[in-house]
Design a protein around this motif. Structure first.
Motif, PDB file in Angstrom:
ATOM      1  N   ALA A   1      37.925  43.143  46.678  1.00 54.57           N
ATOM      2  CA  ALA A   1      38.775  42.284  45.052  1.00 54.57           C
ATOM      3  C   ALA A   1      39.008  42.815  43.977  1.00 54.57           C
ATOM      4  O   ALA A   1      38.462  43.158  43.799  1.00 54.57           O
TER       5      ALA A   1
ATOM      6  N   TYR B   1      41.827  39.195  47.351  1.00 51.71           N
ATOM      7  CA  TYR B   1      41.124  40.316  48.610  1.00 51.71           C
ATOM      8  C   TYR B   1      42.255  40.936  48.769  1.00 51.71           C
ATOM      9  O   TYR B   1      42.943  40.201  49.418  1.00 51.71           O
TER      10      TYR B   1
ATOM     11  N   ILE C   1      33.686  41.275  53.127  1.00 47.24           N
ATOM     12  CA  ILE C   1      34.627  42.070  51.828  1.00 47.24           C
ATOM     13  C   ILE C   1      33.726  43.340  50.909  1.00 47.24           C
ATOM     14  O   ILE C   1      32.688  42.792  50.643  1.00 47.24           O
TER      15      ILE C   1
END
Ligand SMILES: [Zn+2]
Lengths: 153, 382
Positions: free
Chosen positions: B207, B287, B202
Protein backbone atom coordinates in the motif's frame (compact mmCIF):
# COMPACT_ATOMS: atom_id res chain seq x y z
CA UNK A 1 11.48 22.76 -0.60
CA UNK A 2 13.41 20.15 1.29
CA UNK A 3 15.39 22.25 3.74
CA UNK A 4 15.23 21.62 7.45
CA UNK A 5 12.98 24.01 9.28
CA UNK A 6 12.87 25.15 12.86
CA UNK A 7 9.69 23.81 14.50
CA UNK A 8 9.97 25.81 17.73
CA UNK A 9 6.65 27.42 18.67
CA UNK A 10 4.77 25.34 16.09
CA UNK A 11 1.57 23.57 17.14
CA UNK A 12 -1.40 21.76 15.65
CA UNK A 13 -5.08 22.29 16.46
CA UNK A 14 -7.05 19.10 17.10
CA UNK A 15 -10.33 19.00 15.20
CA UNK A 16 -13.30 16.70 14.82
CA UNK A 17 -15.97 16.95 12.19
CA UNK A 18 -19.26 15.80 13.74
CA UNK A 19 -22.07 16.84 11.45
CA UNK A 20 -25.48 15.38 12.29
CA UNK A 21 -27.41 14.92 9.07
CA UNK A 22 -30.19 12.95 7.40
CA UNK A 23 -30.31 10.90 4.22
CA UNK A 24 -33.62 9.86 2.69
CA UNK A 25 -33.38 6.15 1.95
CA UNK A 26 -35.25 6.68 -1.32
CA UNK A 27 -38.64 5.29 -2.32
CA UNK A 28 -37.12 2.01 -3.49
CA UNK A 29 -34.46 1.91 -0.80
CA UNK A 30 -37.13 2.29 1.88
CA UNK A 31 -39.14 -0.64 0.48
CA UNK A 32 -35.98 -2.74 0.17
CA UNK A 33 -34.90 -2.07 3.75
CA UNK A 34 -38.42 -2.50 5.18
CA UNK A 35 -38.67 -5.93 3.50
CA UNK A 36 -35.48 -6.96 5.28
CA UNK A 37 -36.45 -5.38 8.59
CA UNK A 38 -40.08 -6.53 8.82
CA UNK A 39 -40.30 -9.64 6.63
CA UNK A 40 -36.73 -10.96 6.55
CA UNK A 41 -36.89 -10.92 2.78
CA UNK A 42 -34.24 -9.61 0.37
CA UNK A 43 -35.68 -8.05 -2.76
CA UNK A 44 -34.04 -7.31 -6.10
CA UNK A 45 -35.09 -5.37 -9.17
CA UNK A 46 -35.02 -7.14 -12.50
CA UNK A 47 -34.40 -5.74 -15.96
CA UNK A 48 -36.40 -8.00 -18.27
CA UNK A 49 -34.65 -7.00 -21.55
CA UNK A 50 -31.20 -7.69 -20.01
CA UNK A 51 -32.39 -10.59 -17.86
CA UNK A 52 -30.33 -9.08 -15.06
CA UNK A 53 -31.39 -8.71 -11.44
CA UNK A 54 -29.88 -5.90 -9.42
CA UNK A 55 -29.36 -5.39 -5.71
CA UNK A 56 -29.26 -2.84 -4.01
CA UNK A 57 -32.33 -1.31 -5.68
CA UNK A 58 -32.28 1.39 -8.34
CA UNK A 59 -34.91 2.85 -10.69
CA UNK A 60 -33.24 2.16 -14.03
CA UNK A 61 -31.12 -0.57 -15.55
CA UNK A 62 -27.74 1.07 -16.03
CA UNK A 63 -27.06 -0.87 -19.22
CA UNK A 64 -30.21 -0.36 -21.29
CA UNK A 65 -32.09 2.42 -19.46
CA UNK A 66 -35.22 0.34 -18.93
CA UNK A 67 -37.22 1.63 -15.96
CA UNK A 68 -37.22 -1.28 -13.52
CA UNK A 69 -38.54 0.50 -10.42
CA UNK A 70 -41.67 -1.69 -10.16
CA UNK A 71 -40.21 -4.99 -11.26
CA UNK A 72 -39.42 -6.41 -7.82
CA UNK A 73 -38.34 -10.02 -7.48
CA UNK A 74 -37.71 -11.91 -4.27
CA UNK A 75 -34.13 -13.12 -3.90
CA UNK A 76 -32.95 -15.97 -1.78
CA UNK A 77 -31.56 -15.27 1.67
CA UNK A 78 -28.78 -17.67 0.78
CA UNK A 79 -26.11 -17.31 -1.86
CA UNK A 80 -22.52 -17.86 -2.91
CA UNK A 81 -19.52 -16.09 -1.45
CA UNK A 82 -17.87 -15.02 -4.70
CA UNK A 83 -15.03 -12.90 -3.28
CA UNK A 84 -13.75 -11.80 0.14
CA UNK A 85 -11.09 -10.00 2.11
CA UNK A 86 -10.03 -10.19 5.74
CA UNK A 87 -10.03 -6.77 7.41
CA UNK A 88 -7.09 -6.72 9.82
CA UNK A 89 -6.90 -3.05 10.76
CA UNK A 90 -9.00 -1.24 13.32
CA UNK A 91 -10.78 1.97 12.38
CA UNK A 92 -13.74 3.81 13.88
CA UNK A 93 -15.89 3.41 10.77
CA UNK A 94 -15.71 -0.39 10.84
CA UNK A 95 -18.72 -2.23 12.27
CA UNK A 96 -16.60 -5.04 13.72
CA UNK A 97 -13.35 -5.52 15.58
CA UNK A 98 -10.62 -6.96 13.33
CA UNK A 99 -9.95 -9.48 12.04
CA UNK A 100 -13.23 -10.10 10.24
CA UNK A 101 -14.30 -11.23 6.79
CA UNK A 102 -15.86 -8.80 4.35
CA UNK A 103 -17.32 -10.66 1.40
CA UNK A 104 -19.16 -10.25 -1.86
CA UNK A 105 -22.22 -12.48 -1.72
CA UNK A 106 -24.24 -13.30 -4.83
CA UNK A 107 -27.67 -14.08 -3.47
CA UNK A 108 -29.73 -16.74 -5.22
CA UNK A 109 -31.64 -14.98 -8.00
CA UNK A 110 -29.36 -11.93 -8.10
CA UNK A 111 -26.68 -11.05 -10.63
CA UNK A 112 -24.88 -8.37 -8.63
CA UNK A 113 -23.13 -9.49 -5.44
CA UNK A 114 -23.79 -7.62 -2.22
CA UNK A 115 -20.96 -6.65 0.13
CA UNK A 116 -21.46 -7.88 3.70
CA UNK A 117 -19.79 -9.38 6.74
CA UNK A 118 -19.21 -13.12 6.95
CA UNK A 119 -19.02 -14.80 10.35
CA UNK A 120 -19.07 -18.32 11.67
CA UNK A 121 -15.92 -19.36 9.83
CA UNK A 122 -12.27 -18.76 10.67
CA UNK A 123 -10.63 -16.19 8.36
CA UNK A 124 -7.91 -18.80 7.72
CA UNK A 125 -10.47 -21.29 6.39
CA UNK A 126 -12.66 -19.06 4.25
CA UNK A 127 -12.63 -19.47 0.49
CA UNK A 128 -14.60 -18.22 -2.47
CA UNK A 129 -17.40 -20.48 -3.63
CA UNK A 130 -18.84 -21.46 -0.26
CA UNK A 131 -22.59 -21.17 0.37
CA UNK A 132 -23.67 -18.62 2.94
CA UNK A 133 -26.98 -17.52 4.45
CA UNK A 134 -28.25 -14.27 5.90
CA UNK A 135 -28.59 -13.95 9.66
CA UNK A 136 -31.04 -11.16 10.40
CA UNK A 137 -30.39 -8.59 13.13
CA UNK A 138 -32.44 -8.54 16.29
CA UNK A 139 -31.94 -4.82 16.78
CA UNK A 140 -32.73 -3.01 13.54
CA UNK A 141 -31.11 0.17 12.18
CA UNK A 142 -32.84 0.64 8.79
CA UNK A 143 -29.62 -0.09 6.93
CA UNK A 144 -28.21 -3.20 5.29
CA UNK A 145 -27.05 -4.08 8.83
CA UNK A 146 -30.61 -5.32 9.43
CA UNK A 147 -28.92 -8.37 7.96
CA UNK A 148 -26.47 -8.77 10.85
CA UNK A 149 -24.08 -10.93 8.84
CA UNK A 150 -23.85 -13.98 6.60
CA UNK A 151 -22.59 -17.34 7.76
CA UNK A 152 -21.85 -20.69 6.10
CA UNK A 153 -24.95 -22.76 5.35
CA UNK B 1 -8.61 17.15 -36.02
CA UNK B 2 -7.47 19.74 -33.55
CA UNK B 3 -6.07 22.84 -35.17
CA UNK B 4 -5.02 24.36 -31.86
CA UNK B 5 -2.89 22.82 -29.17
CA UNK B 6 -2.43 23.36 -25.46
CA UNK B 7 0.98 23.24 -23.80
CA UNK B 8 2.14 22.43 -20.31
CA UNK B 9 4.78 25.14 -19.91
CA UNK B 10 5.97 24.58 -16.36
CA UNK B 11 5.45 22.07 -13.55
CA UNK B 12 6.40 22.24 -9.88
CA UNK B 13 6.11 19.56 -7.22
CA UNK B 14 6.28 19.83 -3.47
CA UNK B 15 8.20 16.97 -1.96
CA UNK B 16 5.86 14.28 -0.64
CA UNK B 17 6.12 13.44 3.04
CA UNK B 18 4.21 11.27 5.47
CA UNK B 19 3.58 13.91 8.13
CA UNK B 20 4.23 17.54 7.26
CA UNK B 21 2.50 18.59 10.49
CA UNK B 22 4.64 21.72 10.65
CA UNK B 23 3.53 23.00 7.29
CA UNK B 24 0.06 24.18 6.31
CA UNK B 25 -1.22 23.10 2.93
CA UNK B 26 -1.39 26.79 2.11
CA UNK B 27 2.36 26.99 2.64
CA UNK B 28 2.94 23.98 0.43
CA UNK B 29 0.89 25.57 -2.36
CA UNK B 30 2.77 28.84 -1.97
CA UNK B 31 6.09 27.02 -2.47
CA UNK B 32 4.70 25.47 -5.65
CA UNK B 33 3.39 28.81 -6.91
CA UNK B 34 6.70 30.57 -6.25
CA UNK B 35 8.59 27.86 -8.09
CA UNK B 36 6.24 28.01 -11.08
CA UNK B 37 6.63 31.78 -11.27
CA UNK B 38 10.41 31.47 -11.03
CA UNK B 39 10.42 28.93 -13.86
CA UNK B 40 7.94 30.51 -16.25
CA UNK B 41 7.97 34.17 -15.28
CA UNK B 42 4.22 34.67 -15.57
CA UNK B 43 2.28 37.38 -13.78
CA UNK B 44 -1.31 37.86 -12.64
CA UNK B 45 -1.72 40.97 -14.76
CA UNK B 46 -5.30 41.44 -15.94
CA UNK B 47 -4.35 41.85 -19.60
CA UNK B 48 -1.47 39.45 -20.09
CA UNK B 49 -1.23 37.29 -16.98
CA UNK B 50 -2.99 34.29 -15.46
CA UNK B 51 -6.64 35.04 -14.81
CA UNK B 52 -8.05 31.51 -14.53
CA UNK B 53 -7.00 29.05 -11.86
CA UNK B 54 -8.19 25.45 -11.56
CA UNK B 55 -7.59 24.06 -8.09
CA UNK B 56 -7.90 20.52 -6.83
CA UNK B 57 -8.39 19.41 -3.24
CA UNK B 58 -10.41 17.03 -1.09
CA UNK B 59 -12.84 18.68 1.33
CA UNK B 60 -12.74 15.83 3.85
CA UNK B 61 -8.95 15.77 4.05
CA UNK B 62 -8.91 19.56 4.39
CA UNK B 63 -11.79 19.28 6.93
CA UNK B 64 -13.39 22.25 5.21
CA UNK B 65 -16.28 22.46 2.76
CA UNK B 66 -15.55 24.15 -0.61
CA UNK B 67 -11.93 23.72 0.45
CA UNK B 68 -10.65 25.80 -2.48
CA UNK B 69 -12.13 28.96 -0.93
CA UNK B 70 -9.59 28.79 1.89
CA UNK B 71 -6.51 28.72 -0.33
CA UNK B 72 -7.27 31.20 -3.13
CA UNK B 73 -4.68 33.71 -1.95
CA UNK B 74 -1.81 31.24 -2.35
CA UNK B 75 -3.10 30.12 -5.77
CA UNK B 76 -3.05 33.65 -7.09
CA UNK B 77 -6.79 33.19 -7.46
CA UNK B 78 -7.94 36.07 -5.31
CA UNK B 79 -9.65 38.69 -7.55
CA UNK B 80 -9.58 36.21 -10.44
CA UNK B 81 -11.52 33.31 -11.92
CA UNK B 82 -11.21 30.09 -9.95
CA UNK B 83 -12.81 26.68 -10.18
CA UNK B 84 -12.20 23.48 -8.27
CA UNK B 85 -11.79 20.01 -9.68
CA UNK B 86 -13.50 17.64 -7.25
CA UNK B 87 -12.24 14.61 -9.16
CA UNK B 88 -8.60 13.58 -9.10
CA UNK B 89 -6.23 16.34 -10.27
CA UNK B 90 -5.39 14.85 -13.67
CA UNK B 91 -8.90 15.94 -14.62
CA UNK B 92 -7.94 19.52 -13.76
CA UNK B 93 -5.44 19.31 -16.63
CA UNK B 94 -8.18 18.02 -18.93
CA UNK B 95 -10.47 20.80 -17.74
CA UNK B 96 -7.77 23.46 -18.20
CA UNK B 97 -7.21 22.20 -21.73
CA UNK B 98 -10.92 22.60 -22.49
CA UNK B 99 -10.88 26.13 -21.02
CA UNK B 100 -8.01 27.10 -23.32
CA UNK B 101 -9.36 25.34 -26.43
CA UNK B 102 -12.70 27.08 -25.96
CA UNK B 103 -10.96 30.44 -26.15
CA UNK B 104 -12.17 31.41 -22.68
CA UNK B 105 -8.59 31.87 -21.45
CA UNK B 106 -5.13 31.47 -22.94
CA UNK B 107 -3.32 30.80 -19.65
CA UNK B 108 -4.51 28.50 -16.87
CA UNK B 109 -2.79 27.68 -13.61
CA UNK B 110 -3.57 24.21 -12.19
CA UNK B 111 -2.86 23.83 -8.46
CA UNK B 112 -3.58 20.76 -6.31
CA UNK B 113 -2.90 19.89 -2.70
CA UNK B 114 -3.72 17.27 -0.09
CA UNK B 115 -2.43 16.40 3.37
CA UNK B 116 -3.54 12.86 4.11
CA UNK B 117 -1.76 13.12 7.46
CA UNK B 118 -4.38 15.59 8.72
CA UNK B 119 -6.94 12.81 9.08
CA UNK B 120 -6.99 10.19 11.84
CA UNK B 121 -7.55 7.63 9.08
CA UNK B 122 -7.65 8.08 5.33
CA UNK B 123 -9.68 4.86 5.24
CA UNK B 124 -12.35 6.51 7.40
CA UNK B 125 -12.54 9.38 4.93
CA UNK B 126 -12.93 7.01 1.99
CA UNK B 127 -15.73 5.21 3.89
CA UNK B 128 -17.67 8.49 3.56
CA UNK B 129 -17.48 8.09 -0.20
CA UNK B 130 -19.86 5.14 0.00
CA UNK B 131 -23.64 5.40 0.26
CA UNK B 132 -24.88 5.44 3.88
CA UNK B 133 -27.25 2.46 3.64
CA UNK B 134 -25.39 -0.33 1.82
CA UNK B 135 -21.72 0.66 1.70
CA UNK B 136 -20.82 2.80 4.70
CA UNK B 137 -22.83 0.57 7.03
CA UNK B 138 -20.70 -2.52 6.31
CA UNK B 139 -17.48 -0.51 6.68
CA UNK B 140 -16.47 -0.38 3.02
CA UNK B 141 -13.50 1.89 2.37
CA UNK B 142 -10.92 2.32 -0.38
CA UNK B 143 -8.57 -0.24 1.15
CA UNK B 144 -10.97 -3.13 1.69
CA UNK B 145 -12.65 -2.47 -1.67
CA UNK B 146 -9.20 -2.60 -3.29
CA UNK B 147 -8.49 -5.83 -1.42
CA UNK B 148 -11.58 -7.40 -3.02
CA UNK B 149 -10.30 -6.28 -6.41
CA UNK B 150 -6.77 -7.51 -5.60
CA UNK B 151 -7.96 -11.03 -4.78
CA UNK B 152 -10.07 -11.25 -7.94
CA UNK B 153 -7.26 -9.88 -10.11
CA UNK B 154 -4.48 -12.03 -8.63
CA UNK B 155 -6.59 -15.08 -9.40
CA UNK B 156 -7.41 -13.97 -12.94
CA UNK B 157 -3.87 -12.94 -13.92
CA UNK B 158 -1.99 -15.48 -11.81
CA UNK B 159 -0.23 -12.59 -10.07
CA UNK B 160 2.03 -13.91 -7.30
CA UNK B 161 3.33 -12.62 -3.97
CA UNK B 162 6.81 -12.51 -5.51
CA UNK B 163 5.62 -10.39 -8.41
CA UNK B 164 3.85 -8.01 -6.02
CA UNK B 165 7.04 -7.73 -3.99
CA UNK B 166 8.98 -7.07 -7.18
CA UNK B 167 6.70 -4.16 -8.02
CA UNK B 168 7.30 -2.59 -4.61
CA UNK B 169 11.07 -3.19 -4.66
CA UNK B 170 11.33 -1.58 -8.10
CA UNK B 171 9.14 1.37 -7.07
CA UNK B 172 11.43 2.11 -4.12
CA UNK B 173 14.60 1.80 -6.24
CA UNK B 174 13.19 4.30 -8.71
CA UNK B 175 11.87 6.58 -5.96
CA UNK B 176 15.38 6.76 -4.52
CA UNK B 177 16.27 8.79 -7.63
CA UNK B 178 13.20 11.04 -7.32
CA UNK B 179 13.80 13.87 -4.83
CA UNK B 180 10.02 14.55 -4.64
CA UNK B 181 9.02 10.99 -3.69
CA UNK B 182 8.00 10.08 -0.15
CA UNK B 183 9.08 6.44 0.39
CA UNK B 184 12.66 6.45 -0.94
CA UNK B 185 14.15 3.75 1.26
CA UNK B 186 15.20 0.58 -0.56
CA UNK B 187 13.27 -2.53 0.56
CA UNK B 188 14.12 -6.18 0.01
CA UNK B 189 11.56 -8.49 -1.60
CA UNK B 190 11.63 -10.70 1.48
CA UNK B 191 10.57 -7.82 3.66
CA UNK B 192 7.60 -7.06 1.38
CA UNK B 193 6.46 -10.69 1.35
CA UNK B 194 6.83 -10.85 5.14
CA UNK B 195 5.07 -7.54 5.85
CA UNK B 196 1.81 -8.07 7.74
CA UNK B 197 -1.47 -8.56 5.92
CA UNK B 198 -3.40 -5.32 6.12
CA UNK B 199 -6.48 -6.48 4.29
CA UNK B 200 -5.87 -9.82 2.57
CA UNK B 201 -4.26 -10.08 0.05
CA UNK B 202 -2.97 -6.50 0.43
CA UNK B 203 0.06 -6.37 2.73
CA UNK B 204 1.38 -3.33 4.56
CA UNK B 205 4.14 -2.72 2.00
CA UNK B 206 1.78 -3.22 -0.96
CA UNK B 207 0.00 0.00 0.00
CA UNK B 208 1.17 3.54 -0.70
CA UNK B 209 2.30 5.41 2.41
CA UNK B 210 0.21 8.19 3.98
CA UNK B 211 1.36 11.23 2.03
CA UNK B 212 1.18 15.02 2.01
CA UNK B 213 1.91 16.89 -1.18
CA UNK B 214 1.12 19.74 -3.56
CA UNK B 215 1.71 20.10 -7.27
CA UNK B 216 1.07 22.78 -9.89
CA UNK B 217 1.34 23.48 -13.61
CA UNK B 218 1.07 26.38 -15.99
CA UNK B 219 -0.85 25.63 -19.19
CA UNK B 220 -0.93 27.94 -22.19
CA UNK B 221 -2.40 28.18 -25.66
CA UNK B 222 -0.14 27.35 -28.59
CA UNK B 223 0.09 31.06 -29.42
CA UNK B 224 1.44 31.98 -26.00
CA UNK B 225 3.43 28.91 -24.89
CA UNK B 226 6.76 30.28 -26.16
CA UNK B 227 6.49 33.24 -23.76
CA UNK B 228 6.90 30.84 -20.83
CA UNK B 229 9.07 27.96 -22.02
CA UNK B 230 11.29 26.83 -24.85
CA UNK B 231 10.37 23.21 -24.06
CA UNK B 232 6.59 22.99 -24.22
CA UNK B 233 4.90 19.64 -23.61
CA UNK B 234 1.75 19.30 -25.71
CA UNK B 235 -1.52 17.74 -24.66
CA UNK B 236 -2.32 15.28 -27.44
CA UNK B 237 -5.39 13.71 -25.88
CA UNK B 238 -7.39 13.55 -22.68
CA UNK B 239 -10.42 11.46 -21.76
CA UNK B 240 -12.07 9.91 -18.74
CA UNK B 241 -14.80 7.39 -18.00
CA UNK B 242 -17.01 6.56 -15.03
CA UNK B 243 -18.03 3.02 -14.09
CA UNK B 244 -20.90 1.87 -11.83
CA UNK B 245 -20.98 3.09 -8.23
CA UNK B 246 -21.92 -0.18 -6.53
CA UNK B 247 -19.01 -2.64 -6.39
CA UNK B 248 -21.29 -5.56 -7.16
CA UNK B 249 -22.38 -3.98 -10.45
CA UNK B 250 -18.84 -4.13 -11.77
CA UNK B 251 -16.47 -6.84 -12.91
CA UNK B 252 -13.60 -5.65 -10.71
CA UNK B 253 -10.93 -7.07 -13.04
CA UNK B 254 -12.38 -5.99 -16.40
CA UNK B 255 -10.99 -2.41 -16.52
CA UNK B 256 -14.18 -1.30 -18.26
CA UNK B 257 -13.83 2.42 -17.49
CA UNK B 258 -10.08 2.55 -18.05
CA UNK B 259 -10.36 0.87 -21.45
CA UNK B 260 -13.02 3.39 -22.44
CA UNK B 261 -10.98 6.36 -21.20
CA UNK B 262 -7.78 5.09 -22.84
CA UNK B 263 -9.53 4.35 -26.14
CA UNK B 264 -10.99 7.86 -26.27
CA UNK B 265 -7.68 9.50 -25.35
CA UNK B 266 -5.76 7.42 -27.91
CA UNK B 267 -8.24 8.36 -30.65
CA UNK B 268 -7.84 12.04 -29.85
CA UNK B 269 -4.07 11.67 -29.93
CA UNK B 270 -4.15 9.70 -33.20
CA UNK B 271 -2.68 6.62 -31.53
CA UNK B 272 -3.65 3.46 -33.39
CA UNK B 273 -1.56 1.02 -31.36
CA UNK B 274 -0.52 2.11 -27.85
CA UNK B 275 1.99 -0.77 -27.66
CA UNK B 276 4.00 0.82 -30.47
CA UNK B 277 3.36 4.49 -29.87
CA UNK B 278 3.99 5.14 -26.16
CA UNK B 279 7.48 5.74 -24.76
CA UNK B 280 6.70 6.31 -21.10
CA UNK B 281 3.83 5.43 -18.76
CA UNK B 282 2.87 6.81 -15.35
CA UNK B 283 -0.02 4.95 -13.69
CA UNK B 284 -1.70 5.74 -10.37
CA UNK B 285 -0.84 2.60 -8.44
CA UNK B 286 -2.14 3.05 -4.89
CA UNK B 287 -1.53 -0.67 -4.29
CA UNK B 288 1.02 -2.93 -5.95
CA UNK B 289 -1.54 -5.15 -7.70
CA UNK B 290 -2.97 -2.08 -9.48
CA UNK B 291 0.13 -1.47 -11.58
CA UNK B 292 -0.26 -4.52 -13.87
CA UNK B 293 -4.07 -4.20 -13.76
CA UNK B 294 -4.02 -0.60 -15.00
CA UNK B 295 -1.35 -1.48 -17.61
CA UNK B 296 -3.82 -4.02 -18.99
CA UNK B 297 -6.50 -1.34 -19.03
CA UNK B 298 -4.21 0.97 -20.97
CA UNK B 299 -3.88 -1.78 -23.56
CA UNK B 300 -0.14 -2.39 -23.08
CA UNK B 301 -0.87 -6.08 -22.65
CA UNK B 302 -3.91 -8.28 -23.04
CA UNK B 303 -6.66 -9.01 -20.53
CA UNK B 304 -5.31 -11.10 -17.66
CA UNK B 305 -1.75 -10.88 -19.01
CA UNK B 306 -0.49 -8.27 -16.55
CA UNK B 307 1.51 -10.73 -14.46
CA UNK B 308 3.25 -12.21 -17.49
CA UNK B 309 3.85 -8.67 -18.77
CA UNK B 310 5.91 -8.00 -15.62
CA UNK B 311 8.05 -11.09 -16.20
CA UNK B 312 8.57 -10.15 -19.84
CA UNK B 313 10.07 -6.79 -18.91
CA UNK B 314 7.03 -4.68 -19.77
CA UNK B 315 7.84 -2.17 -17.02
CA UNK B 316 11.22 -1.38 -18.56
CA UNK B 317 10.04 -1.50 -22.17
CA UNK B 318 7.36 1.11 -21.51
CA UNK B 319 9.30 2.92 -18.75
CA UNK B 320 6.50 2.49 -16.27
CA UNK B 321 6.46 4.77 -13.21
CA UNK B 322 10.09 5.87 -13.34
CA UNK B 323 9.08 8.35 -10.63
CA UNK B 324 8.44 5.48 -8.22
CA UNK B 325 4.73 5.90 -8.88
CA UNK B 326 2.03 6.44 -6.30
CA UNK B 327 3.48 3.43 -4.47
CA UNK B 328 6.32 5.72 -3.44
CA UNK B 329 3.79 8.09 -1.91
CA UNK B 330 1.48 10.77 -3.28
CA UNK B 331 -1.77 11.90 -1.64
CA UNK B 332 -4.86 10.40 -3.18
CA UNK B 333 -6.65 13.35 -4.81
CA UNK B 334 -3.55 14.59 -6.67
CA UNK B 335 -1.60 11.37 -7.32
CA UNK B 336 -2.61 11.52 -11.00
CA UNK B 337 -1.58 15.15 -11.25
CA UNK B 338 1.83 14.07 -9.95
CA UNK B 339 1.86 11.39 -12.69
CA UNK B 340 1.29 14.10 -15.32
CA UNK B 341 3.97 16.30 -13.74
CA UNK B 342 6.53 13.48 -13.88
CA UNK B 343 5.61 12.58 -17.47
CA UNK B 344 5.93 16.24 -18.47
CA UNK B 345 9.33 16.58 -16.77
CA UNK B 346 10.59 13.51 -18.62
CA UNK B 347 9.38 14.89 -21.97
CA UNK B 348 11.01 18.23 -21.19
CA UNK B 349 14.26 16.45 -20.36
CA UNK B 350 14.18 17.91 -16.86
CA UNK B 351 13.71 14.73 -14.80
CA UNK B 352 17.16 14.85 -13.21
CA UNK B 353 18.60 11.51 -12.15
CA UNK B 354 15.49 9.65 -13.34
CA UNK B 355 15.66 11.10 -16.87
CA UNK B 356 15.57 8.62 -19.77
CA UNK B 357 16.43 9.44 -23.42
CA UNK B 358 14.49 9.28 -26.69
CA UNK B 359 11.05 10.24 -25.47
CA UNK B 360 8.35 11.47 -27.76
CA UNK B 361 5.03 10.50 -26.23
CA UNK B 362 3.92 9.63 -22.70
CA UNK B 363 0.71 8.67 -20.94
CA UNK B 364 -0.38 9.71 -17.45
CA UNK B 365 -3.23 7.88 -15.72
CA UNK B 366 -5.37 8.51 -12.67
CA UNK B 367 -8.30 6.93 -10.88
CA UNK B 368 -10.80 7.80 -8.16
CA UNK B 369 -13.59 5.93 -6.49
CA UNK B 370 -13.36 2.56 -4.80
CA UNK B 371 -11.46 -0.11 -6.77
CA UNK B 372 -11.06 2.09 -9.84
CA UNK B 373 -14.60 3.35 -10.43
CA UNK B 374 -13.39 6.31 -12.47
CA UNK B 375 -10.34 6.59 -14.72
CA UNK B 376 -8.62 9.40 -16.60
CA UNK B 377 -5.97 9.22 -19.30
CA UNK B 378 -3.76 12.07 -20.52
CA UNK B 379 -1.46 11.76 -23.54
CA UNK B 380 1.50 14.16 -23.65
CA UNK B 381 3.91 14.81 -26.52
CA UNK B 382 7.13 16.65 -26.97
ZN1 LIG C 1 -31.30 -3.62 -18.94
Amino acid sequence: MTMQEDHKDCFVLEGKMALPNQNFAGRLGSRFLIAIRDRKKIMGLKCNPCGKTFVPPREYCEKCWTKIADNWVELGTEGELVNFTVVRYGDRHLPKKPPYILGQIRLDGADTPLVHIVEGIDPRDVESGIRVKAVFAEKTTNTIMDIDHFEPV
Amino acid sequence: MATKRVAICAVAQHKNDSDLWHKRFQGMLLDVLEELQAQAGFTFDEETGVNTIVSCSDDFFDARTISNNGVTDVLGAQYRGEEKMAQEGLNAVGYAQAVILSGYADLVLVMGHCKESQSESRRMISNMGFDPFYGRAVGLDNLNAAALQARAYMKKAGLTEEQLAGIVVRARQLAARNPYANAREIVEAGKVVASPQLCDPIRQLHAYPVSDGAVGMLLASEERAAEFTDKPVWIAGFANCMDSYFLGDRDLTANFALKQAAGRAYRKAGIADPRKELDLVEVMDAYAYQQPLWLEGLGLCGDGEGARFLDQGGQEKYRVNLSGGMLAGNPVIIAGLYRAAEAALQLKGEAGERQVPDLHRAVAHSTTGAAGQFHSVLILER
